[in-house]
Design a protein around this motif. Structure first.
Motif, PDB file in Angstrom:
ATOM      1  N   GLU A 141       0.839  -1.192   0.000  1.00  0.00           N
ATOM      2  CA  GLU A 141       0.000   0.000   0.000  1.00  0.00           C
ATOM      3  C   GLU A 141       0.880   1.251   0.000  1.00  0.00           C
ATOM      4  O   GLU A 141       0.553   2.276  -0.543  1.00  0.00           O
ATOM      5  CB  GLU A 141      -0.870  -0.004   1.245  1.00  0.00           C
ATOM      6  N   ARG A 142       2.015   1.134   0.709  1.00  0.00           N
ATOM      7  CA  ARG A 142       3.010   2.200   0.723  1.00  0.00           C
ATOM      8  C   ARG A 142       4.319   1.623   0.178  1.00  0.00           C
ATOM      9  O   ARG A 142       4.328   0.511  -0.326  1.00  0.00           O
ATOM     10  CB  ARG A 142       3.189   2.714   2.160  1.00  0.00           C
ATOM     11  N   VAL A 143       5.396   2.406   0.246  1.00  0.00           N
ATOM     12  CA  VAL A 143       6.670   1.881  -0.251  1.00  0.00           C
ATOM     13  C   VAL A 143       7.473   1.376   0.941  1.00  0.00           C
ATOM     14  O   VAL A 143       7.653   2.091   1.927  1.00  0.00           O
ATOM     15  CB  VAL A 143       7.491   2.977  -0.966  1.00  0.00           C
ATOM     16  N   LEU A 144       7.943   0.161   0.834  1.00  0.00           N
ATOM     17  CA  LEU A 144       8.711  -0.435   1.923  1.00  0.00           C
ATOM     18  C   LEU A 144      10.202  -0.332   1.579  1.00  0.00           C
ATOM     19  O   LEU A 144      10.637  -0.871   0.558  1.00  0.00           O
ATOM     20  CB  LEU A 144       8.300  -1.890   2.051  1.00  0.00           C
ATOM     21  N   LEU A 145      10.957   0.385   2.416  1.00  0.00           N
ATOM     22  CA  LEU A 145      12.402   0.517   2.167  1.00  0.00           C
ATOM     23  C   LEU A 145      13.157  -0.284   3.208  1.00  0.00           C
ATOM     24  O   LEU A 145      12.883  -0.158   4.411  1.00  0.00           O
ATOM     25  CB  LEU A 145      12.839   1.980   2.307  1.00  0.00           C
ATOM     26  N   ARG A 146      14.105  -1.084   2.742  1.00  0.00           N
ATOM     27  CA  ARG A 146      14.943  -1.830   3.695  1.00  0.00           C
ATOM     28  C   ARG A 146      16.349  -1.257   3.644  1.00  0.00           C
ATOM     29  O   ARG A 146      16.855  -0.935   2.564  1.00  0.00           O
ATOM     30  CB  ARG A 146      14.990  -3.311   3.324  1.00  0.00           C
ATOM     31  N   TYR A 147      16.953  -1.142   4.816  1.00  0.00           N
ATOM     32  CA  TYR A 147      18.335  -0.675   4.865  1.00  0.00           C
ATOM     33  C   TYR A 147      19.057  -1.352   6.010  1.00  0.00           C
ATOM     34  O   TYR A 147      18.435  -2.007   6.848  1.00  0.00           O
ATOM     35  CB  TYR A 147      18.397   0.861   4.985  1.00  0.00           C
ATOM     36  N   ARG A 148      20.374  -1.211   5.998  1.00  0.00           N
ATOM     37  CA  ARG A 148      21.189  -1.860   7.031  1.00  0.00           C
ATOM     38  C   ARG A 148      21.905  -0.768   7.819  1.00  0.00           C
ATOM     39  O   ARG A 148      22.474   0.158   7.255  1.00  0.00           O
ATOM     40  CB  ARG A 148      22.213  -2.760   6.342  1.00  0.00           C
ATOM     41  N   ARG A 149      21.810  -0.892   9.136  1.00  0.00           N
ATOM     42  CA  ARG A 149      22.503   0.087   9.995  1.00  0.00           C
ATOM     43  C   ARG A 149      23.090  -0.660  11.183  1.00  0.00           C
ATOM     44  O   ARG A 149      22.389  -1.462  11.797  1.00  0.00           O
ATOM     45  CB  ARG A 149      21.505   1.142  10.470  1.00  0.00           C
ATOM     46  N   ASP A 150      24.351  -0.389  11.482  1.00  0.00           N
ATOM     47  CA  ASP A 150      25.035  -1.109  12.567  1.00  0.00           C
ATOM     48  C   ASP A 150      24.839  -2.621  12.419  1.00  0.00           C
ATOM     49  O   ASP A 150      24.453  -3.297  13.379  1.00  0.00           O
ATOM     50  CB  ASP A 150      24.494  -0.669  13.937  1.00  0.00           C
ATOM     51  N   LYS A 151      25.004  -3.112  11.224  1.00  0.00           N
ATOM     52  CA  LYS A 151      24.882  -4.540  10.894  1.00  0.00           C
ATOM     53  C   LYS A 151      23.470  -5.081  11.113  1.00  0.00           C
ATOM     54  O   LYS A 151      23.245  -6.284  11.032  1.00  0.00           O
ATOM     55  CB  LYS A 151      25.896  -5.371  11.689  1.00  0.00           C
ATOM     56  N   LYS A 152      22.511  -4.196  11.447  1.00  0.00           N
ATOM     57  CA  LYS A 152      21.140  -4.697  11.653  1.00  0.00           C
ATOM     58  C   LYS A 152      20.272  -4.286  10.485  1.00  0.00           C
ATOM     59  O   LYS A 152      20.408  -3.184   9.954  1.00  0.00           O
ATOM     60  CB  LYS A 152      20.547  -4.072  12.927  1.00  0.00           C
ATOM     61  N   ARG A 153      19.350  -5.185  10.123  1.00  0.00           N
ATOM     62  CA  ARG A 153      18.397  -4.859   9.048  1.00  0.00           C
ATOM     63  C   ARG A 153      17.276  -4.017   9.634  1.00  0.00           C
ATOM     64  O   ARG A 153      16.736  -4.338  10.702  1.00  0.00           O
ATOM     65  CB  ARG A 153      17.811  -6.138   8.478  1.00  0.00           C
ATOM     66  N   GLN A 154      16.904  -2.932   8.944  1.00  0.00           N
ATOM     67  CA  GLN A 154      15.814  -2.051   9.396  1.00  0.00           C
ATOM     68  C   GLN A 154      14.867  -1.860   8.227  1.00  0.00           C
ATOM     69  O   GLN A 154      15.252  -2.028   7.073  1.00  0.00           O
ATOM     70  CB  GLN A 154      16.357  -0.666   9.764  1.00  0.00           C
ATOM     71  N   LYS A 155      13.624  -1.441   8.540  1.00  0.00           N
ATOM     72  CA  LYS A 155      12.736  -1.076   7.421  1.00  0.00           C
ATOM     73  C   LYS A 155      11.829   0.087   7.810  1.00  0.00           C
ATOM     74  O   LYS A 155      11.517   0.276   8.995  1.00  0.00           O
ATOM     75  CB  LYS A 155      11.923  -2.270   6.919  1.00  0.00           C
ATOM     76  N   ILE A 156      11.441   0.848   6.815  1.00  0.00           N
ATOM     77  CA  ILE A 156      10.446   1.895   7.033  1.00  0.00           C
ATOM     78  C   ILE A 156       9.460   1.821   5.878  1.00  0.00           C
ATOM     79  O   ILE A 156       9.778   1.295   4.807  1.00  0.00           O
ATOM     80  CB  ILE A 156      11.056   3.322   7.068  1.00  0.00           C
ATOM     81  N   SER A 157       8.277   2.373   6.110  1.00  0.00           N
ATOM     82  CA  SER A 157       7.309   2.406   5.009  1.00  0.00           C
ATOM     83  C   SER A 157       6.865   3.848   4.817  1.00  0.00           C
ATOM     84  O   SER A 157       6.545   4.545   5.778  1.00  0.00           O
ATOM     85  CB  SER A 157       6.164   1.457   5.335  1.00  0.00           C
ATOM     86  N   ALA A 158       6.935   4.307   3.558  1.00  0.00           N
ATOM     87  CA  ALA A 158       6.678   5.724   3.270  1.00  0.00           C
ATOM     88  C   ALA A 158       5.602   5.875   2.202  1.00  0.00           C
ATOM     89  O   ALA A 158       5.390   4.980   1.384  1.00  0.00           O
ATOM     90  CB  ALA A 158       7.973   6.366   2.789  1.00  0.00           C
ATOM     91  N   GLY A 159       4.961   7.059   2.211  1.00  0.00           N
ATOM     92  CA  GLY A 159       3.930   7.330   1.205  1.00  0.00           C
ATOM     93  C   GLY A 159       4.541   7.761  -0.120  1.00  0.00           C
ATOM     94  O   GLY A 159       3.971   7.537  -1.193  1.00  0.00           O
ATOM     95  N   LEU A 160       5.685   8.417  -0.039  1.00  0.00           N
ATOM     96  CA  LEU A 160       6.363   8.922  -1.243  1.00  0.00           C
ATOM     97  C   LEU A 160       7.864   8.809  -0.990  1.00  0.00           C
ATOM     98  O   LEU A 160       8.323   9.090   0.118  1.00  0.00           O
ATOM     99  CB  LEU A 160       5.965  10.393  -1.441  1.00  0.00           C
ATOM    100  N   VAL A 161       8.619   8.388  -2.013  1.00  0.00           N
ATOM    101  CA  VAL A 161      10.066   8.212  -1.813  1.00  0.00           C
ATOM    102  C   VAL A 161      10.850   9.011  -2.860  1.00  0.00           C
ATOM    103  O   VAL A 161      10.564   8.924  -4.057  1.00  0.00           O
ATOM    104  CB  VAL A 161      10.460   6.714  -1.900  1.00  0.00           C
ATOM    105  N   LEU A 162      11.814   9.783  -2.381  1.00  0.00           N
ATOM    106  CA  LEU A 162      12.725  10.478  -3.298  1.00  0.00           C
ATOM    107  C   LEU A 162      14.038   9.706  -3.309  1.00  0.00           C
ATOM    108  O   LEU A 162      14.617   9.433  -2.248  1.00  0.00           O
ATOM    109  CB  LEU A 162      13.007  11.906  -2.793  1.00  0.00           C
TER     110      LEU A 162
END
Ligand SMILES: Cc1cc2nc3c(=O)[nH]c(=O)nc-3n(C[C@H](O)[C@H](O)[C@H](O)COP(=O)(O)OP(=O)(O)OC[C@H]3O[C@@H](n4cnc5c(N)ncnc54)[C@H](O)[C@@H]3O)c2cc1C
Length: 406
Positions: A141-162
């Motif tokens: 429904e939104r955009v799911l972004l995955r990223y890695r920080r301090d060797k840990k996997r994180q995710k956020i979900s946004a309405g609009l992505v630049l």
């Protein structure tokens, strides 16, 4: 860290940070994911790298309430002197001819970045996650972004992505957006010099058989120099010691600013242009170098991106992102693409045109460009058109160009 921002920005370079500040609004939460540590850097004097800000960019920074602070760190360009090495034609563009205080300003990139960063850190509407390496993107429904920080996997979900993660954009590849690459087979040598007879407010663009040479005022006696060469000759120049390099530069530039007395660190960049084949996919939009990487000859890459974000801000005005369904966002981004593609292409082609016209030593072309410069100087409307496009006026109609948000 806000896990469900309205807008997420991948990449906290100059474009990502400026975009976050330009799009912030009391009803929006913005999150920036940046892979580096992004610590504030101290200015490093004659070794600093700098950028020319166009008149339109100044207006945009005024609208964002940042200009007074930036101006204290910037040097005004009041005249631009354009010439061709070994030729008689010269053109001068003067801010006073257009009733302007300056045609643009030069600022050290680290000072610009420090001011942007400071404002981001003060904002309650923007979260900045540094050391965060983008990994992948998915659409629900939104955009799911995955990223890695301090060797840990994180995710956020946004309405609009630049997507603002630069020329080699990993996020662009993850979206499956292809890009075209034109290798100019040139390299730019960047350095700062100190001269014995500075001309306050004067910038110089000199076209040589190797490629363009720009000297931009940077403080009282310093000039930022961008010197374009074929890769082999740039390698040779990079190997010279400072005294030999100054001699070559002085020979090419002449004595308009007296003697070149001191020189900072030199950096060499291979020059190429990249152009993403589309600027948008689903709820994602490419901006900055991720969308277009331009030849620095006209100093337009960052300036163009600021006009892009001003356009997006205008389209988003009065709209709440959570209230926009997928189709409405896609329509809005389509409109953005239609509005911005023409200017992006024309700025890129202007750079290409200047490179091929002025980086070529064919005798006929040499005669032509000398004549072109002389003609330009005595045909005010043509000169005005070049000045206006360099200053970013092709963008009239957007309130940010009047220094206002709405
Ligand atoms: C020699 C030269 C002179 C120039 N002069 C001018 C000028 O006078 N005026 C002008 O307007 N423009 C000029 N430009 C162009 C200008 O520098 C660029 O347009 C501008 O810096 C692009 O910024 P950006 O933020 O899009 O990309 P970048 O500066 O490349 O920033 C991208 C950011 O994304 C981050 N990132 C990358 N990958 C990831 C990942 N996987 N996850 C998270 N973050 C990531 C990077 O760490 C970086 O901070 C010049 C360029 C050159 C080469």
């Amino acid at each position: 860290m806000h896990r469900n921002p309205d807008i997420a920005i991948v990449g906290g370079g100059l474009v990502g940070l400026s975009s976050a500040l330009a799009l912030q609004h009391p009803d929006r939460h913005i999150c920036v994911i940046e892979s580096s540590a992004l610590q504030q850097q101290k200015s490093n004097g004659l070794d600093a790298r700098s950028l020319a800000l166009s008149y339109a960019s100044v207006q945009i920074f005024k609208a964002l309430g940042l200009w007074q602070e930036l101006k204290k760190q910037a040097s005004a360009i009041k005249t631009i002197h354009i010439s061709s090495q070994g030729q008689w034609g010269v053109t001068r563009l003067r801010a006073s001819d257009y009733d302007l205080e300056a045609m643009g300003y030069v600022i050290e990139s680290s000072k610009l970045s420090a001011i942007l960063l400071d404002h981001i850190q003060q904002s309650k509407l923007i979260s900045l996650e540094t050391g965060a390496e983008f990994e992948s993107v998915d659409f629900a429904e939104r955009v799911l972004l995955r990223y890695r920080r301090d060797k840990k996997r994180q995710k956020i979900s946004a309405g609009l992505v630049l997507i603002a993660d630069g020329a080699q954009s990993k996020a662009r590849s993850s979206l499956g957006i292809e890009h075209r690459k034109i290798d100019y087979r040139q390299a730019a040598i960047i350095t700062n010099v100190e001269v014995s007879q500075p001309v306050p407010g004067a910038a110089y663009e000199r076209f040589t058989d190797h490629g363009p040479l720009a000297m931009l005022p940077l403080g009282r006696t310093a000039y930022a120099c961008v010197w374009t060469h074929a890769p082999q000759s740039s390698e040779r120049l990079m190997q010279l010691d400072d005294r030999q390099f100054i001699q070559s530069l002085q020979q090419c530039f002449g004595f308009r600013l007296g003697f070149i007395e001191r020189i900072g660190q030199r950096y060499a960049f291979p020059l190429y242009r990249t152009e993403a084949l589309t600027l948008i996919k689903n709820r994602c939009l490419l901006i900055g170098n991720a969308a277009n990487t331009l030849h620095p000859v006209a100093g337009q890459g960052f300036n163009l991106a600021l006009r892009d974000v001003a356009c997006l801000n205008h389209l988003l005005a009065g709209r709440s992102i959570p209230a926009l369904d997928e189709n409405s966002i896609i329509r809005l981004l389509d409109e953005y693409e239609t509005l911005r593609t023409a200017e992006q292409r024309s700025v890129a082609s202007l750079g290409d045109g200047l490179v091929s016209l002025f980086s070529n030593d064919l005798p006929l072309l040499k005669q032509f460009r000398a004549g072109a410069l002389a003609l330009l100087d005595i045909i005010p409307p043509l000169k005005a058109e070049i000045a206006m496009s360099g200053m970013g006026f092709s963008f009239a109609g957007n309130p940010m160009l009047r220094g206002q948000m709405r």
